[in-house]
Scaffold this motif. Structure first.
Motif, mmCIF file in Angstrom:
data_model
loop_
_atom_site.group_PDB
_atom_site.id
_atom_site.type_symbol
_atom_site.label_atom_id
_atom_site.label_comp_id
_atom_site.label_asym_id
_atom_site.label_seq_id
_atom_site.Cartn_x
_atom_site.Cartn_y
_atom_site.Cartn_z
ATOM 1 N N TYR A 1 2.112 81.425 27.361
ATOM 2 C CA TYR A 1 3.468 82.308 27.073
ATOM 3 C C TYR A 1 4.394 81.135 26.017
ATOM 4 N N SER B 1 5.219 82.576 22.094
ATOM 5 C CA SER B 1 6.608 82.593 21.781
ATOM 6 C C SER B 1 6.745 81.951 20.438
ATOM 7 N N ARG C 1 7.894 83.043 16.967
ATOM 8 C CA ARG C 1 9.200 82.490 16.258
ATOM 9 C C ARG C 1 8.599 82.183 14.644
ATOM 10 N N TRP D 1 7.039 96.684 23.412
ATOM 11 C CA TRP D 1 6.731 96.891 24.978
ATOM 12 C C TRP D 1 5.973 98.164 25.064
ATOM 13 N N LYS E 1 4.200 93.495 27.245
ATOM 14 C CA LYS E 1 4.474 93.168 25.993
ATOM 15 C C LYS E 1 3.053 93.022 25.317
ATOM 16 N N ASN F 1 12.836 89.302 37.906
ATOM 17 C CA ASN F 1 13.104 90.263 36.726
ATOM 18 C C ASN F 1 13.476 91.677 37.499
ATOM 19 N N ASP G 1 13.075 79.195 22.846
ATOM 20 C CA ASP G 1 12.615 80.528 23.436
ATOM 21 C C ASP G 1 12.692 80.359 24.919
ATOM 22 N N SER H 1 14.498 80.658 27.411
ATOM 23 C CA SER H 1 14.799 82.003 28.330
ATOM 24 C C SER H 1 13.761 83.058 28.528
ATOM 25 N N GLU H 2 13.292 83.323 27.365
ATOM 26 C CA GLU H 2 12.193 84.223 27.105
ATOM 27 C C GLU H 2 10.832 83.832 28.008
ATOM 28 N N ARG I 1 11.300 84.110 31.543
ATOM 29 C CA ARG I 1 11.368 85.565 32.005
ATOM 30 C C ARG I 1 9.839 86.086 32.153
ATOM 31 N N ASP I 2 9.148 85.894 31.010
ATOM 32 C CA ASP I 2 7.535 86.009 31.155
ATOM 33 C C ASP I 2 7.013 85.601 32.220
ATOM 34 N N GLN J 1 8.111 87.376 35.231
ATOM 35 C CA GLN J 1 7.540 88.631 35.228
ATOM 36 C C GLN J 1 5.888 88.680 35.808
#
Lengths: 111, 215
Positions: A53, A57, A61, A69, A79, B17, B47, B49-50, B53-54, B57
């Motif tokens: 992850y 990310s 970026r 989604w 995703k 989530n 990133d 917070s993203e 979240r991932d 999830q």
């Protein structure tokens, strides 16, 4: 596999190569994280969500990948990652360079 | 007197989530530790917070797979297995690391006294004291009420001292306004566990009935 020698000498190379391999996987298909993990799971580059992850990310970026989604039948939306034009040209460049260093590696020290 | 029925494990409902999951207490602690560590690792990552979240999830999906009719609680070994599968968070973002690392673990459980508006009856004083001393807010409220009654009966006067004390606290104890302050009021060093705790509070009531059936 992966002796301590390989761990030691290849740690940083492997890290860089993981990103390269993810580009290849994302280029081949629309995938979500579990697909990427599964494709890598049988290789030397088996990895986990905790690593993937943050890496995805970062790649997003930097503009190499993006995601949409998509609903799934079994749970919440996922995703799905895809390659951007920039990612495509990165992948081409890396692939070419990879071939080049392989060639160098094979040839160096001969003659 | 509290512990007559204590071979039952407490069940904690969390919100990952937007979905509610029930964990036993140790499993909850483990998850909390994992997420705190993840957040610390991602300090300074744009990133963060993203990614969190991932991860939430992904944890949620794995919990989901374990549950079904007749099974509504994720056990500690199960959550431990899920977290092993996901693996520790590595900050692949290459973000500037270290600045926050230096100052946050210095006082990992520094609690500060705040008034907490969420769930407050009057101003949040009792709520804040309860969080600070780790007791149920009701106990603090009962103590105030008891103080007032004792003062009235013992000194035969209106409870000026008890109420005065409360009013004084309203004025001198700051409000926990930011998530960080609210976390500090709970004794946590980051906002994430606070978020989790808060989510727990929010769904607890709703799932109270389920707890009993689950056990």
């Amino acid at each position: 596999m992966g002796t301590s020698l390989i761990q030691e000498k290849f740690a940083s190379i492997r890290k860089g190569l993981l990103e390269f391999l993810i580009l290849k996987i994302v280029a081949s298909d629309k995938v979500y994280v579990a697909d990427i993990l599964r494709r890598l799971s049988t290789t030397e580059f088996a990895t986990q969500e905790g690593t993937l992850y943050p890496l995805l990310s970062k790649m997003r970026r930097e503009g190499a990948v993006d995601y949409d989604w998509q609903e799934s039948d079994t749970g919440p939306p996922r995703k799905y990652y895809k390659l951007t034009a920039k990612g495509k040209s990165q992948l081409d460049e890396l692939t070419e360079y990879w071939a080049y260093i392989n060639q160098t590696f094979d040839n160096v020290g001969q003659g | 007197m509290w512990d007559k029925v204590n071979h039952m494990q407490k069940v904690i409902t969390i919100n990952l989530n937007g979905n509610a999951y029930q964990l036993d207490e140790l499993g909850y602690d483990e998850l909390r530790r994992y997420l705190m560590y993840a957040e610390a690792q991602l300090a300074g990552n744009p990133d963060a917070s993203e990614i969190l979240r991932d991860l939430e999830q992904s944890i949620a999906e794995k919990c989901q797979r374990l549950l079904g009719p007749g099974k509504s609680v994720v056990t500690t070994p199960e959550i431990a297995q899920i977290l092993r599968e996901i693996g520790p968070v590595e900050n692949g973002g290459g973000a500037q690391h270290g600045s926050r690392e230096a100052d946050s673990p210095a006082s990992p459980h520094a609690k500060r006294l705040y008034q907490i508006r969420e769930g407050a009856m009057v101003s949040g004083v009792a709520n804040g004291l309860a969080a600070h001393f780790n007791v149920d807010p009701t106990i603090v409220r009962v103590a105030f009420a008891l103080g007032a009654v004792l003062e009235m009966t013992g000194y035969d006067r209106p409870p000026v001292f008890t109420i005065g004390l409360y009013v004084l606290l309203v004025f001198i104890v700051p409000y926990a306004k930011t998530p960080e302050e609210r976390a500090a009021a709970q004794g946590a060093s980051t906002s994430l566990p606070y978020r989790l705790q808060h989510a727990v509070e929010k769904v607890k009531a709703k799932f109270d009935g389920l707890h009993h059936r689950a056990q």
